[in-house]
Scaffold this motif. Structure first.
Motif, PDB file in Angstrom:
ATOM      1  N   PHE A 133       0.841  -1.193   0.000  1.00  0.00           N
ATOM      2  CA  PHE A 133       0.000   0.000   0.000  1.00  0.00           C
ATOM      3  C   PHE A 133       0.877   1.244   0.000  1.00  0.00           C
ATOM      4  O   PHE A 133       1.974   1.249   0.557  1.00  0.00           O
ATOM      5  CB  PHE A 133      -0.909   0.029   1.232  1.00  0.00           C
ATOM      6  N   LEU A 134       0.374   2.287  -0.619  1.00  0.00           N
ATOM      7  CA  LEU A 134       1.014   3.584  -0.490  1.00  0.00           C
ATOM      8  C   LEU A 134       0.584   4.210   0.840  1.00  0.00           C
ATOM      9  O   LEU A 134      -0.460   3.833   1.400  1.00  0.00           O
ATOM     10  CB  LEU A 134       0.632   4.485  -1.667  1.00  0.00           C
ATOM     11  N   PRO A 135       1.357   5.157   1.373  1.00  0.00           N
ATOM     12  CA  PRO A 135       1.012   5.751   2.666  1.00  0.00           C
ATOM     13  C   PRO A 135      -0.434   6.251   2.716  1.00  0.00           C
ATOM     14  O   PRO A 135      -0.889   6.980   1.824  1.00  0.00           O
ATOM     15  CB  PRO A 135       2.011   6.903   2.794  1.00  0.00           C
ATOM     16  N   GLY A 136      -1.149   5.831   3.748  1.00  0.00           N
ATOM     17  CA  GLY A 136      -2.543   6.225   3.916  1.00  0.00           C
ATOM     18  C   GLY A 136      -3.526   5.314   3.230  1.00  0.00           C
ATOM     19  O   GLY A 136      -4.740   5.464   3.399  1.00  0.00           O
ATOM     20  N   GLY A 137      -3.041   4.335   2.452  1.00  0.00           N
ATOM     21  CA  GLY A 137      -3.930   3.515   1.641  1.00  0.00           C
ATOM     22  C   GLY A 137      -4.399   2.229   2.275  1.00  0.00           C
ATOM     23  O   GLY A 137      -5.318   1.593   1.754  1.00  0.00           O
ATOM     24  N   ARG A 138      -3.801   1.840   3.377  1.00  0.00           N
ATOM     25  CA  ARG A 138      -4.209   0.584   4.027  1.00  0.00           C
ATOM     26  C   ARG A 138      -5.421   0.840   4.918  1.00  0.00           C
ATOM     27  O   ARG A 138      -5.307   1.116   6.116  1.00  0.00           O
ATOM     28  CB  ARG A 138      -3.057  -0.002   4.839  1.00  0.00           C
ATOM     29  N   LEU A 139      -6.605   0.761   4.342  1.00  0.00           N
ATOM     30  CA  LEU A 139      -7.832   1.117   5.052  1.00  0.00           C
ATOM     31  C   LEU A 139      -8.337   0.000   5.956  1.00  0.00           C
ATOM     32  O   LEU A 139      -9.178   0.244   6.825  1.00  0.00           O
ATOM     33  CB  LEU A 139      -8.931   1.491   4.048  1.00  0.00           C
ATOM     34  N   ALA A 140      -7.832  -1.223   5.762  1.00  0.00           N
ATOM     35  CA  ALA A 140      -8.347  -2.365   6.530  1.00  0.00           C
ATOM     36  C   ALA A 140      -8.185  -2.165   8.031  1.00  0.00           C
ATOM     37  O   ALA A 140      -8.990  -2.669   8.819  1.00  0.00           O
ATOM     38  CB  ALA A 140      -7.641  -3.647   6.081  1.00  0.00           C
ATOM     39  N   ASP A 141      -7.161  -1.431   8.445  1.00  0.00           N
ATOM     40  CA  ASP A 141      -6.959  -1.180   9.871  1.00  0.00           C
ATOM     41  C   ASP A 141      -8.094  -0.353  10.468  1.00  0.00           C
ATOM     42  O   ASP A 141      -8.293  -0.339  11.688  1.00  0.00           O
ATOM     43  CB  ASP A 141      -5.633  -0.456  10.097  1.00  0.00           C
ATOM     44  N   ALA A 173     -12.522  -4.755   0.487  1.00  0.00           N
ATOM     45  CA  ALA A 173     -13.273  -5.464  -0.557  1.00  0.00           C
ATOM     46  C   ALA A 173     -13.058  -4.820  -1.918  1.00  0.00           C
ATOM     47  O   ALA A 173     -12.342  -5.338  -2.760  1.00  0.00           O
ATOM     48  CB  ALA A 173     -14.761  -5.497  -0.198  1.00  0.00           C
ATOM     49  N   ARG A 174     -13.665  -3.653  -2.129  1.00  0.00           N
ATOM     50  CA  ARG A 174     -13.514  -2.940  -3.390  1.00  0.00           C
ATOM     51  C   ARG A 174     -13.141  -1.496  -3.069  1.00  0.00           C
ATOM     52  O   ARG A 174     -13.731  -0.892  -2.171  1.00  0.00           O
ATOM     53  CB  ARG A 174     -14.798  -2.996  -4.212  1.00  0.00           C
ATOM     54  N   PRO A 175     -12.164  -0.925  -3.786  1.00  0.00           N
ATOM     55  CA  PRO A 175     -11.617   0.389  -3.404  1.00  0.00           C
ATOM     56  C   PRO A 175     -12.665   1.475  -3.183  1.00  0.00           C
ATOM     57  O   PRO A 175     -12.606   2.194  -2.187  1.00  0.00           O
ATOM     58  CB  PRO A 175     -10.695   0.722  -4.577  1.00  0.00           C
ATOM     59  N   ALA A 176     -13.628   1.622  -4.099  1.00  0.00           N
ATOM     60  CA  ALA A 176     -14.597   2.707  -3.969  1.00  0.00           C
ATOM     61  C   ALA A 176     -15.451   2.532  -2.711  1.00  0.00           C
ATOM     62  O   ALA A 176     -15.651   3.467  -1.927  1.00  0.00           O
ATOM     63  CB  ALA A 176     -15.474   2.791  -5.210  1.00  0.00           C
ATOM     64  N   GLY A 177     -15.963   1.334  -2.503  1.00  0.00           N
ATOM     65  CA  GLY A 177     -16.761   1.074  -1.322  1.00  0.00           C
ATOM     66  C   GLY A 177     -15.955   1.158  -0.045  1.00  0.00           C
ATOM     67  O   GLY A 177     -16.441   1.636   0.986  1.00  0.00           O
ATOM     68  N   ASP A 178     -14.703   0.698  -0.105  1.00  0.00           N
ATOM     69  CA  ASP A 178     -13.830   0.773   1.066  1.00  0.00           C
ATOM     70  C   ASP A 178     -13.621   2.223   1.495  1.00  0.00           C
ATOM     71  O   ASP A 178     -13.627   2.531   2.687  1.00  0.00           O
ATOM     72  CB  ASP A 178     -12.468   0.138   0.753  1.00  0.00           C
ATOM     73  N   PHE A 179     -13.425   3.103   0.511  1.00  0.00           N
ATOM     74  CA  PHE A 179     -13.210   4.504   0.877  1.00  0.00           C
ATOM     75  C   PHE A 179     -14.446   5.088   1.549  1.00  0.00           C
ATOM     76  O   PHE A 179     -14.331   5.842   2.529  1.00  0.00           O
ATOM     77  CB  PHE A 179     -12.841   5.346  -0.339  1.00  0.00           C
ATOM     78  N   GLU A 180     -15.629   4.775   1.037  1.00  0.00           N
ATOM     79  CA  GLU A 180     -16.848   5.313   1.648  1.00  0.00           C
ATOM     80  C   GLU A 180     -16.987   4.836   3.090  1.00  0.00           C
ATOM     81  O   GLU A 180     -17.405   5.596   3.962  1.00  0.00           O
ATOM     82  CB  GLU A 180     -18.070   4.919   0.816  1.00  0.00           C
ATOM     83  N   GLN A 181     -16.645   3.567   3.344  1.00  0.00           N
ATOM     84  CA  GLN A 181     -16.657   3.059   4.719  1.00  0.00           C
ATOM     85  C   GLN A 181     -15.658   3.816   5.585  1.00  0.00           C
ATOM     86  O   GLN A 181     -15.948   4.174   6.732  1.00  0.00           O
ATOM     87  CB  GLN A 181     -16.304   1.573   4.733  1.00  0.00           C
ATOM     88  N   PHE A 182     -14.489   4.051   5.039  1.00  0.00           N
ATOM     89  CA  PHE A 182     -13.440   4.767   5.765  1.00  0.00           C
ATOM     90  C   PHE A 182     -13.903   6.174   6.134  1.00  0.00           C
ATOM     91  O   PHE A 182     -13.726   6.630   7.271  1.00  0.00           O
ATOM     92  CB  PHE A 182     -12.182   4.801   4.906  1.00  0.00           C
TER      93      PHE A 182
END
Length: 521
Positions: free
Chosen positions: A402-410, A416-425
């Motif tokens: 991951f690039l810095p700031g991109g590991r949203l799983a934490d 799951a999918r980048p667009a949906g993951d960002f909305e959750q974040f």
């Protein structure tokens, strides 16, 4: 996969690799090499991404039009990288659907269908939906178009904040031990049998000598002139160089032309294409041009009146409401350093890259050409070459990183999918910091991803963010940008680390400049 650990290195050099150039290629290579354990120093004569790498069309794409030039290998490579990148930084990249209105006078429908079929199947595709035909009189994207455009095609690619992509690579390089020197010019590089001795000069006049085992020339539009005028060959050798073809690409930004989130790709009568892309919520980005440059400093290019008129005219062929030069609120131009392949048409010159190694004396690797979508693969290939030249190949590691700031799983659990993951974040940030202004929350989430915690720090109210220097821009963010992201002046902050300059008045932009100068570090 974790990066390599540092092994024993010669004691008579300051670093293993000196990289000249702080655009996407230079920063990507610095990140990859540092992640493999090499000692890296990168110097950039201006700010990071201050030239070509912040002047792209902001797309992560395979290059649909390159199929017409039979560049299947390049398109396949770019399509493979597209999903790798989307996974690596979902805060600054996102999937984007493109609408191509069909103009029978341009290309026949059967040709477009074949091209899109190839585009869908040249590389494995997991995140993005396939292409399809649409009735523009029924599809949401048809309302903004002239009624004569009845049929169209929709396909997938991606959007990226290009300047932030460069900064994130530099941050990751630094995190892995690289030294990143902005506003520092390489004024001389003397090649010897086993090392380079380079003189680096800061914009304030201070000089520093760096000895390196290898040199990477990632100077972009200046790569050829660097070899001709800065790099000095070892005794008895001639330092050969290839020829670059410099092509200016210009873009215009106008108030938003449509309300949906699709982008458009328009075919032009001259055989070229332009894009019209949703931009910064309230605007539409239109570009690009291809104008060959001769005898012009790449750092001084500006859009011409002819280019503005061209982009307006081509967009107006399709949009129901004409786009006029007086609508333009911002423009930018960049220079693509393309490897000269003797093509007559600038649009047909290959966008692929070529890595030229030279081991006649101390290792030298020159980077020719390239496009933003393939930067990670270019960096990986370059790091492989450096390892071979230094006699110590080290394994690649960045494909799943991951690039810095991109590991949203934490923050959100399993991705799951980048667009949906960002909305959750973004929803998690709102729940953790309900006091944050909604618009500010979303902007900070997009810009910094999980590093938003470093920007906000221990703040628990808007007042804790410090003075609001300009609308939505507070002291705490500015201090972070100075401390962590090499920001020095208002242009760094307003046009590269963000695009807040689009929304600020000249007075507000001056307020930001004044604060930065009064609080310089």
């Amino acid at each position: 996969m974790t990066p390599a650990t540092v092994s024993a290195v010669p004691s008579n050099t300051d670093c293993d690799v000196l990289i000249v150039g702080g655009g996407i290629n230079g920063c990507g290579i610095a990140r990859d090499l540092a992640g493999r354990g090499w000692r890296v120093v990168l110097c950039e004569k201006d700010d990071l991404a201050s030239h070509t790498s912040s002047a792209s069309t902001k797309l992560i794409h395979g290059g649909l039009r390159y199929l017409e030039h039979y560049e299947f290998a390049l398109v396949r490579k770019a399509l493979q990288e597209r999903e790798v990148l989307l996974r690596s930084a979902p805060h600054i990249m996102s999937p984007l659907r493109f609408v191509m209105p069909h103009d029978p006078s341009m290309r026949p429908a059967w040709m477009i269908r074949i091209g899109l079929f190839l585009y869908d199947h040249l590389a494995r595709r997991e995140l993005l939906p396939a292409s399809r035909s649409v009735d523009l009189h029924r599809h949401v994207a048809g309302a903004a178009l002239k009624p004569e455009f009845k049929r169209g095609f929709v396909y997938s690619d991606g959007w990226v904040d290009d300047a932030r992509l460069v900064v994130l690579n530099a941050l990751d390089a630094k995190a892995h031990g690289a030294e990143v020197l902005t506003r520092t010019r390489c004024v001389s590089a003397q090649r010897e049998a086993a090392s380079w001795t380079a003189i680096l000069e800061s914009e304030k006049g201070g000089q520093r000598t760096v000895r390196a085992r290898a040199l990477v020339n990632a100077a972009g539009p200046w790569a050829e002139s660097f070899l001709r005028g800065v790099a000095n060959p070892a005794h008895g050798e001639t330092l050969a160089t290839r020829r670059l073809r410099l092509v200016k690409g210009s873009h215009i930004v106008v108030p938003r032309l449509f309300e949906h989130e699709h982008a458009y790709i328009f075919q032009n009568a001259d055989g070229r294409i332009i894009f019209a892309i949703p931009y910064q919520d309230a605007f539409t980005l239109i570009g690009t041009t291809d104008v060959e440059l001769n005898g012009v400093d790449p750092g001084s290019v500006r859009i011409s009146e002819d280019e503005i008129e061209y982009l307006c005219a081509q967009a107006s062929r399709y949009f129901r409401l004409p786009v006029m030069p007086e609508d333009v609120v911002w423009t930018y131009s960049g220079v693509r350093p393309l490897l000269d392949d003797a093509s007559g048409d600038p649009s047909a010159v290959t966008r692929d890259y070529f890595l030229e190694r030279n081991t006649d004396a101390a290792a030298l690797l020159s980077i020719w050409g390239g496009k933003i979508t393939t930067f990670r693969k270019l960096a990986e290939d370059a790091a492989d070459e450096v390892g071979r030249m230094l006699g110590e190949p080290r394994p690649a590691w960045s494909a799943r990183a991951f690039l810095p700031g991109g590991r949203l799983a934490d923050w959100i659990g399993e991705a799951a999918r980048p667009a949906g993951d960002f909305e959750q974040f973004a929803a998690v940030i709102r729940s953790r910091h309900p006091w944050l202004d909604t618009g500010l929350t979303r902007r900070l989430a997009h810009a910094y991803g999980t590093r938003i915690a470093e920007v906000i720090g221990d703040a628990s109210s808007m007042a804790d963010l410090g003075e609001e220097v300009a609308p939505g821009l507070h002291e705490r963010e500015l201090r972070y940008l100075q401390r962590e992201e090499w920001a020095v002046n208002a242009d760094d902050v307003l046009w590269r680390r963000s695009k807040l300059g689009l929304r600020f008045t000249p007075v507000q932009r001056e307020q930001v400049e004044r604060w930065l100068q009064q609080n310089a570090i």
